[in-house]
Design a protein around this motif. Sequence first.
Motif, PDB file in Angstrom:
ATOM      1  N   ILE A  48       0.875  -1.168   0.000  1.00 27.30           N
ATOM      2  CA  ILE A  48       0.000   0.000   0.000  1.00 27.30           C
ATOM      3  C   ILE A  48       0.914   1.219   0.000  1.00 27.30           C
ATOM      4  O   ILE A  48       1.732   1.386   0.903  1.00 27.30           O
ATOM      5  CB  ILE A  48      -0.927   0.022   1.224  1.00 27.30           C
ATOM      6  CG1 ILE A  48      -1.806  -1.239   1.247  1.00 27.30           C
ATOM      7  CG2 ILE A  48      -1.798   1.276   1.220  1.00 27.30           C
ATOM      8  CD1 ILE A  48      -2.709  -1.329   2.467  1.00 27.30           C
ATOM      9  N   THR A  49       0.793   2.047  -1.032  1.00 31.37           N
ATOM     10  CA  THR A  49       1.657   3.211  -1.153  1.00 31.37           C
ATOM     11  C   THR A  49       1.125   4.363  -0.308  1.00 31.37           C
ATOM     12  O   THR A  49       0.015   4.308   0.235  1.00 31.37           O
ATOM     13  CB  THR A  49       1.753   3.675  -2.615  1.00 31.37           C
ATOM     14  OG1 THR A  49       0.478   4.210  -3.015  1.00 31.37           O
ATOM     15  CG2 THR A  49       2.122   2.512  -3.527  1.00 31.37           C
TER      16      THR A  49
ATOM     17  N   LEU B 144       6.082   3.931   1.024  1.00 30.92           N
ATOM     18  CA  LEU B 144       5.066   2.933   1.340  1.00 30.92           C
ATOM     19  C   LEU B 144       4.468   3.153   2.717  1.00 30.92           C
ATOM     20  O   LEU B 144       5.085   3.749   3.595  1.00 30.92           O
ATOM     21  CB  LEU B 144       5.672   1.528   1.294  1.00 30.92           C
ATOM     22  CG  LEU B 144       6.314   1.080  -0.010  1.00 30.92           C
ATOM     23  CD1 LEU B 144       6.805  -0.345   0.129  1.00 30.92           C
ATOM     24  CD2 LEU B 144       5.347   1.203  -1.169  1.00 30.92           C
ATOM     25  N   LYS B 145       3.263   2.627   2.882  1.00 33.97           N
ATOM     26  CA  LYS B 145       2.629   2.580   4.192  1.00 33.97           C
ATOM     27  C   LYS B 145       2.672   1.180   4.779  1.00 33.97           C
ATOM     28  O   LYS B 145       2.761   1.013   5.992  1.00 33.97           O
ATOM     29  CB  LYS B 145       1.165   3.039   4.096  1.00 33.97           C
ATOM     30  CG  LYS B 145       0.987   4.533   3.950  1.00 33.97           C
ATOM     31  CD  LYS B 145      -0.485   4.894   4.073  1.00 33.97           C
ATOM     32  CE  LYS B 145      -0.662   6.413   4.088  1.00 33.97           C
ATOM     33  NZ  LYS B 145      -2.091   6.782   4.246  1.00 33.97           N
ATOM     34  N   LEU B 146       2.608   0.177   3.909  1.00 34.74           N
ATOM     35  CA  LEU B 146       2.469  -1.187   4.397  1.00 34.74           C
ATOM     36  C   LEU B 146       2.930  -2.168   3.328  1.00 34.74           C
ATOM     37  O   LEU B 146       2.747  -1.925   2.134  1.00 34.74           O
ATOM     38  CB  LEU B 146       0.994  -1.461   4.735  1.00 34.74           C
ATOM     39  CG  LEU B 146       0.664  -2.756   5.460  1.00 34.74           C
ATOM     40  CD1 LEU B 146       1.106  -2.664   6.921  1.00 34.74           C
ATOM     41  CD2 LEU B 146      -0.833  -3.028   5.399  1.00 34.74           C
ATOM     42  N   VAL B 147       3.542  -3.276   3.766  1.00 42.29           N
ATOM     43  CA  VAL B 147       3.921  -4.369   2.872  1.00 42.29           C
ATOM     44  C   VAL B 147       3.458  -5.678   3.506  1.00 42.29           C
ATOM     45  O   VAL B 147       3.704  -5.907   4.692  1.00 42.29           O
ATOM     46  CB  VAL B 147       5.445  -4.432   2.652  1.00 42.29           C
ATOM     47  CG1 VAL B 147       5.796  -5.579   1.711  1.00 42.29           C
ATOM     48  CG2 VAL B 147       5.973  -3.119   2.100  1.00 42.29           C
TER      49      VAL B 147
ATOM     50  N   MET C 154       6.085  -2.685   8.121  1.00 42.51           N
ATOM     51  CA  MET C 154       5.836  -1.253   8.027  1.00 42.51           C
ATOM     52  C   MET C 154       7.172  -0.512   8.048  1.00 42.51           C
ATOM     53  O   MET C 154       8.100  -0.933   8.751  1.00 42.51           O
ATOM     54  CB  MET C 154       4.959  -0.776   9.182  1.00 42.51           C
ATOM     55  CG  MET C 154       3.575  -1.388   9.204  1.00 42.51           C
ATOM     56  SD  MET C 154       2.567  -0.767  10.577  1.00 42.51           S
ATOM     57  CE  MET C 154       2.324   0.930  10.048  1.00 42.51           C
ATOM     58  N   PRO C 155       7.282   0.588   7.296  1.00 43.76           N
ATOM     59  CA  PRO C 155       8.529   1.354   7.307  1.00 43.76           C
ATOM     60  C   PRO C 155       8.577   2.332   8.472  1.00 43.76           C
ATOM     61  O   PRO C 155       7.570   2.939   8.834  1.00 43.76           O
ATOM     62  CB  PRO C 155       8.489   2.094   5.969  1.00 43.76           C
ATOM     63  CG  PRO C 155       7.030   2.273   5.683  1.00 43.76           C
ATOM     64  CD  PRO C 155       6.331   1.078   6.288  1.00 43.76           C
TER      65      PRO C 155
ATOM     66  N   VAL D 245      13.648   1.976   7.485  1.00 47.61           N
ATOM     67  CA  VAL D 245      13.832   0.526   7.551  1.00 47.61           C
ATOM     68  C   VAL D 245      12.477  -0.123   7.815  1.00 47.61           C
ATOM     69  O   VAL D 245      11.544   0.516   8.289  1.00 47.61           O
ATOM     70  CB  VAL D 245      14.827   0.122   8.657  1.00 47.61           C
ATOM     71  CG1 VAL D 245      16.219   0.622   8.343  1.00 47.61           C
ATOM     72  CG2 VAL D 245      14.370   0.629  10.012  1.00 47.61           C
ATOM     73  N   TYR D 246      12.392  -1.411   7.494  1.00 44.50           N
ATOM     74  CA  TYR D 246      11.155  -2.152   7.693  1.00 44.50           C
ATOM     75  C   TYR D 246      11.158  -2.852   9.047  1.00 44.50           C
ATOM     76  O   TYR D 246      12.149  -3.447   9.448  1.00 44.50           O
ATOM     77  CB  TYR D 246      10.985  -3.206   6.606  1.00 44.50           C
ATOM     78  CG  TYR D 246      10.686  -2.655   5.242  1.00 44.50           C
ATOM     79  CD1 TYR D 246       9.417  -2.200   4.922  1.00 44.50           C
ATOM     80  CD2 TYR D 246      11.675  -2.606   4.258  1.00 44.50           C
ATOM     81  CE1 TYR D 246       9.132  -1.707   3.666  1.00 44.50           C
ATOM     82  CE2 TYR D 246      11.404  -2.114   2.993  1.00 44.50           C
ATOM     83  CZ  TYR D 246      10.130  -1.666   2.703  1.00 44.50           C
ATOM     84  OH  TYR D 246       9.851  -1.182   1.458  1.00 44.50           O
TER      85      TYR D 246
END
Length: 223
Positions: free
Chosen positions: A59-60, A95-98, A106-107, A121-122
């Motif tokens: 989710i960008t 990004l908001k979410l991967v 999340m970053p 970082v994630y």
Amino acid sequence: AVYAQNQGVYNQINDLLTQSSMVQDSVRREIYRISYLITSSANNPNFYLNPNWQSSFIITNEERVYHFSGRMNALDNSIEVKLGEEIRTIHPDQLKLVVIGRRTFMPFKGSVIDFTDQRNVYLEVLSHGKVHLLVHYFYRSQSGVNNRLSPNTNGGNFKILPIYYCIRNGGNLTRLRTSKRKILALFKDQQDQVESYAKDHHLRFSGENDLIRIFDYFNSLDQ
């Protein structure tokens, strides 16, 4: 009549295939826009939380959702995307979410998680609710050097280390010290319930799986 009916079905299938191709091209263009081509030669399966490509989506910041095959590279702390024969890395600051398989990332800004630089970082979300439990994975060689530009690619002299964090809704991200007393203090008025639950189920306040169960239990309790 039969020919006309078959032709109609053919046209419907053709339209669907065309739409699917257009969607794939759109996803590819967007992934290219928010990523860069990996130039590192480090392709050792031990550098990954899971080396297999898994069904994933992002989710960008613009609230757009894109699906792809992905995996998490702990060496670079990056999300890798497979597009045909190319492998690309997605910039976390866009990004908001991967979501990779069943795992959510999340970053976060590096400076808040013990990094001196400002790169994002994630962190993986292990439990979410009133108090979120997160973990940051990073690569470290057995010699203590964690320079990703010169890794030992034989896979025998490094390990992935987890560092845990927590964040309360509306609060700041803080390092989680895995001691029973400090973790129970997070749960405030419900710490007695959580302690009883951990004791009844023989859970430790240090192991990751046990921590997830403890936080999930607390997050399931009413306020």
